[in-house]
Design a protein around this motif. Structure first.
Motif, short mmCIF file in Angstrom:
data_model
loop_
_atom_site.label_atom_id
_atom_site.label_comp_id
_atom_site.label_asym_id
_atom_site.label_seq_id
_atom_site.Cartn_x
_atom_site.Cartn_y
_atom_site.Cartn_z
N ARG A 305 -13.55 -60.71 -36.77
CA ARG A 305 -14.43 -61.12 -37.87
C ARG A 305 -14.57 -62.64 -37.81
NH1 ARG A 305 -11.58 -56.81 -40.18
NH2 ARG A 305 -12.94 -55.21 -41.11
N ASP A 307 -16.65 -66.22 -39.16
CA ASP A 307 -17.49 -66.91 -40.14
C ASP A 307 -17.49 -68.39 -39.78
OD1 ASP A 307 -18.99 -67.66 -42.30
OD2 ASP A 307 -17.37 -67.50 -43.76
N GLU A 341 -6.26 -57.24 -36.24
CA GLU A 341 -7.46 -57.79 -36.88
C GLU A 341 -7.40 -59.31 -36.78
OE1 GLU A 341 -8.79 -58.31 -41.41
OE2 GLU A 341 -8.82 -56.22 -40.77
N THR A 343 -9.36 -62.81 -37.69
CA THR A 343 -10.39 -63.42 -38.53
C THR A 343 -10.38 -64.92 -38.32
OG1 THR A 343 -10.05 -61.69 -40.19
CG2 THR A 343 -11.26 -63.64 -40.88
N SER A 345 -12.59 -68.53 -39.44
CA SER A 345 -13.63 -69.13 -40.27
C SER A 345 -13.57 -70.64 -40.13
CB SER A 345 -13.46 -68.72 -41.74
OG SER A 345 -12.24 -69.23 -42.26
#
Length: 405
Positions: A305, A307, A341, A343, A345
């Protein structure tokens, strides 16, 4: 309990010392003795603070880092100025002032509350021992025992709360000043990075010497053999010989060329591996391209993920990339996880990388999984590493860095 019992005399002595130092310093401030007295009092407060720091570490288990030694410049005036402007000494003096009420509360908790609970729990008995004869039962006889038991049951919780307050006070006032601690962390991180870069350069030199250079030498030898074979009249078919001999020479040439092609491929692969260790080519397109390529090579399935609203500087990108690579390697080697997972950002000048796995847990900085070295490398770029890994999992590792240095 030992810390609470000792806290009363130590707190009283420290508080009296701090109040006396400040009061006498204020009275003597208009005389020539004022500054020397305050300087001596601050030096003494620094020493007393060191004793309290060791006591907190021994009895409460709170290891507070020792502040750096006070500066000792040459010259009496310069040395006095250094003591008067020493933030560690002033903070130690403030600790002695605040330690007094905590010491009184701690002593009352360990000694006063149990005695009060015994008095309340046995109130019907005590009052009849003190006042013989018939006496009607009143509300104190009924409420005394349960209230006394409740007070006794509250002693451990109150003692733990006071212990937490003492730990927090020691961390805040007896350790290094934040700027000093930051300088110490940066110095340690710089030394770690220098050592790692030296080792990396040595490994690179060894790989080039023992690997790539040896492959190139072997390739040169193979090409020399092929050149000799081409220069042979029999190889070109100019000599007198059978067709079978010419075919054998052509087969030898083909073997040499195939060997040279294989050696060339091996050399190119080795060079790619070396250059990827120096600077990943995928980072040329930023983390948005590098992280998907990295997670695709993980032996554990990774859900990604992203961002990334802004692109960090090259140094930060490299730190985040290698941090992700190290964490994914740790998951594959140590966690026994079936899914990961990741992530990432980059928003409002901060970069956050989080790796979560469903493995067995129990990871921690300094637990032999490379997290200690990773935390030190992140500290060199003003980053922080947090690890949350209870036994049984899941493990969540979070790295936070600035987008720009």
């Amino acid at each position: 309990m030992a810390f609470a019992i000792l806290g009363l005399p130590l707190g009283v002595l420290g508080g009296v010392y701090a109040v006396a130092a400040l009061y006498a310093g204020a009275l003597l401030s208009l005389t020539v003795l004022g500054l020397p007295f305050v300087a001596a009092a601050l030096a003494g407060a620094r020493g007393i603070g060191g004793l309290h720091r060791r006591l907190v570490g021994r009895l409460l288990g709170e290891r507070v880092a020792a502040p750096p030694a006070s500066a000792r410049p040459s010259g009496l005036l310069a040395r006095g100025r250094a003591v008067l402007t020493d933030p560690v000494a002033w903070r130690a003096l403030l600790y002695l002032l605040l330690r007094l009420p905590l010491g009184v509360l701690g002593f009352l908790t360990v000694v006063g509350l149990p005695l009060s609970s015994v008095w309340l729990a046995g109130f019907p008995l005590w009052v009849r021992l003190l006042e013989p004869g018939p006496r009607p039962v009143d509300w104190l006889d009924v409420a005394g025992p349960p209230v006394g038991l409740a007070v006794l049951a509250a002693v451990p919780a109150v003692l733990r709360a006071l212990s937490r307050a003492n730990r927090a006070l020691a961390r805040a006032l007896l350790g290094p000043v934040r700027s000093q601690q930051r300088v110490r962390e940066l110095e340690h991180a710089r030394a770690t990075l220098l050592a790692e870069n030296t080792d990396r350069l040595r490994r690179l030199e060894r790989d080039l010497h023992d690997g790539t250079q040896a492959q190139l030498v072997a390739l040169a030898i193979t090409l020399s053999l092929a050149d000799d074979a081409l220069g042979d009249p029999e190889a070109s078919g100019a000599g007198v010989g059978s067709g079978a001999g010419v075919g054998a020479d052509l087969g030898r040439l083909r073997t040499l060329v195939d060997r040279a092609r294989g050696q060339t491929d091996d050399t190119i692969t080795g060079l790619r591996r070396l250059t990827r260790g120096i600077h990943p080519v995928a980072l040329d397109g930023g983390l948005a391209e590098a992280l998907p390529a990295l997670t695709a090579t993980s032996p554990v399935p990774v859900t990604l993920r992203l961002d990334l609203r802004e692109r960090p500087t090259e140094v930060i990108e490299r730190a985040v990339y290698f941090c992700a690579a190290e964490l994914l390697t740790n998951v594959a080697k140590h966690s026994g996880a079936r899914a990961v997972e990741l992530t990432a950002s980059a928003v409002d000048g901060r970069v956050r990388l989080t790796v979560r796995d469903d493995g067995r847990g129990g990871a921690g900085v300094g637990a032999g999984t490379g997290l200690a070295g990773l935390a030190e490398r992140l500290a060199a770029v003003d980053g922080r590493l947090r690890v949350d890994s209870p036994p049984g999992g899941p493990t969540v590792v979070t790295a936070e860095l600035p987008s720009r240095l």
